[in-house]
Design an enzyme around this catalytic site. Structure first.
Site, PDB file in Angstrom:
ATOM      1  N   ASP A  22      13.485  46.799  20.147  1.00 21.24           N
ATOM      2  CA  ASP A  22      14.500  46.574  19.112  1.00 21.24           C
ATOM      3  C   ASP A  22      15.687  47.524  19.223  1.00 21.24           C
ATOM      4  O   ASP A  22      16.448  47.697  18.274  1.00 21.24           O
ATOM      5  CB  ASP A  22      13.883  46.661  17.713  1.00 21.24           C
ATOM      6  N   ASP A  28      12.956  39.202  20.871  1.00 24.05           N
ATOM      7  CA  ASP A  28      14.233  39.934  20.954  1.00 24.05           C
ATOM      8  C   ASP A  28      14.503  40.585  22.302  1.00 24.05           C
ATOM      9  O   ASP A  28      15.598  41.075  22.524  1.00 24.05           O
ATOM     10  CB  ASP A  28      14.334  41.024  19.884  1.00 24.05           C
ATOM     11  N   ASP A  74      11.356  42.238   6.687  1.00 26.28           N
ATOM     12  CA  ASP A  74      12.194  42.374   7.880  1.00 26.28           C
ATOM     13  C   ASP A  74      12.714  43.803   8.057  1.00 26.28           C
ATOM     14  O   ASP A  74      13.230  44.134   9.118  1.00 26.28           O
ATOM     15  CB  ASP A  74      13.400  41.440   7.788  1.00 26.28           C
TER      16      ASP A  74
END
Length: 337
Positions: free
Chosen positions: A131, A171, A312
């Site tokens: 991330d 991601d 989230d």
């Protein structure tokens, strides 16, 4: 539960995406006929995920724990109980499933899947520089990541006869143009694919979602990984809220450019569609269609990949990424339970 997120630059709709979204009416037909088309596919590829594939309902989940929380009110308990009984992907992270424990965890999940006559769906989420230091920052060192995925792979290989869906590093590809390099990330992903591949194991690599990268840009990133010949396909909308029809359109456009690759779409929280450009705990959302509802010649099926009810990140009143958030669970399930 760590949650992928786009960078600020990538959250803004692009002109090409706008044209895709404008075609939603036409793409709704794809969703409507998905079951019929998938029946034809089943004859050619009987084991791959498809419409009607039974996905494991994990015995141990944050929803199941929340359902027995004495501090929860009746509505919060009802939402958690309902979510605890839904087929949902299990996320493996080094924070919750370290190198010395992950193999045993996967073995237990495979036993559960065998008992339920179900397919196990896991998300592997421990990439180095995960991330890019954002809400779900973390991950392992390159050497530890190789060992971690090797142990996951050993457990999967031992699960003879059980179907395994692997959502590999949400991601990781879509963020590559914003942090690090695609070559560096591809090397880690290559090692993971080599470790995880096996009988009745279908691996899907990250491809963002329809409101992130334009089709040509995303296709170029995927091609640069060199992984597509060795995986089942791509994972779309993971932990996001884009409409199913928009993701079908995006999947077909990518498949056209990538030689016919397959796709899996996350519909866990897209029942009300997106909230503009918001990606982090947008309010007013709903759970989407259950796992195994849709599919066609490109989209193998849809799954609940992000467990509804898990935050989230520190945004819109939410707790840390992956933390159970009772109010979100209530909101997401308000029209379903």
């Amino acid at each position: 539960m760590p949650t992928p997120r786009p960078t600020p630059r990538s959250r803004q709709p692009r002109p090409r995406v706008a044209r895709l979204v404008a075609a939603l009416g036409a793409m709704a037909l794809i969703v409507a006929v998905g079951i019929a088309v998938a029946s034809t596919l089943l004859a050619a590829s009987p084991e791959a995920p498809h419409v009607g594939t039974r996905i494991l309902v994990p015995a141990a989940s944050k929803a199941a724990s929340a359902a027995s929380d004495p501090a929860a009110d009746l509505e919060q308990t009802g939402a958690a109980e309902w979510l605890a009984h839904q087929p949902t992907t299990v996320w493996l992270t080094p924070e919750s499933d370290p190198v010395d424990a992950v193999e045993e965890r996967v073995a237990r999940l495979l036993d559960e899947a065998r008992d339920q006559d179900a397919t196990l769906s896991i998300a592997v989420y421990g990439l180095p520089d995960r991330d890019c230091g954002n809400q779900s920052a973390g991950g392992l060192s390159p050497d530890a990541y190789g060992e971690w995925t090797a142990r996951i792979g050993r457990a999967l290989h031992a699960g003879a006869g059980v179907g395994k869906v692997v959502i590999l590093e949400p991601d990781s590809v879509a963020l590559a143009s914003s942090c690090g390099s695609i070559a560096e990330r591809a090397a880690h992903l290559r090692r993971a694919v080599d470790n995880l591949s096996g009988d009745k194991t279908w691996i899907y690599v990250d491809a963002g979602h329809s409101a992130w990268h334009p089709v040509d840009e995303m296709a170029a990133l995927l091609q640069a990984t060199g992984l597509l010949p060795d995986v089942r396909g791509i994972a779309l909308n993971v932990s996001n809220y884009q409409d199913t029809a928009a993701e079908f359109a995006y999947a077909h456009a990518l498949s056209d450019r990538l030689g016919g690759t397959h796709a899996i779409i996350d519909t866990s929280r897209n029942g009300a569609g997106p909230a503009g450009a918001q990606w982090c705990n947008p309010r007013g959302r709903l759970v989407g269609s259950p796992s195994g509802s849709f599919g066609d010649e490109v989209v193998d099926t849809n799954l609940w990949i992000k467990p509804p009810g898990e935050s989230d990140g520190w945004c819109n009143g939410g707790p840390a990424a992956g933390t159970w958030w009772p109010d979100a669970a209530v909101e997401l399930t308000r029209e379903s339970r």
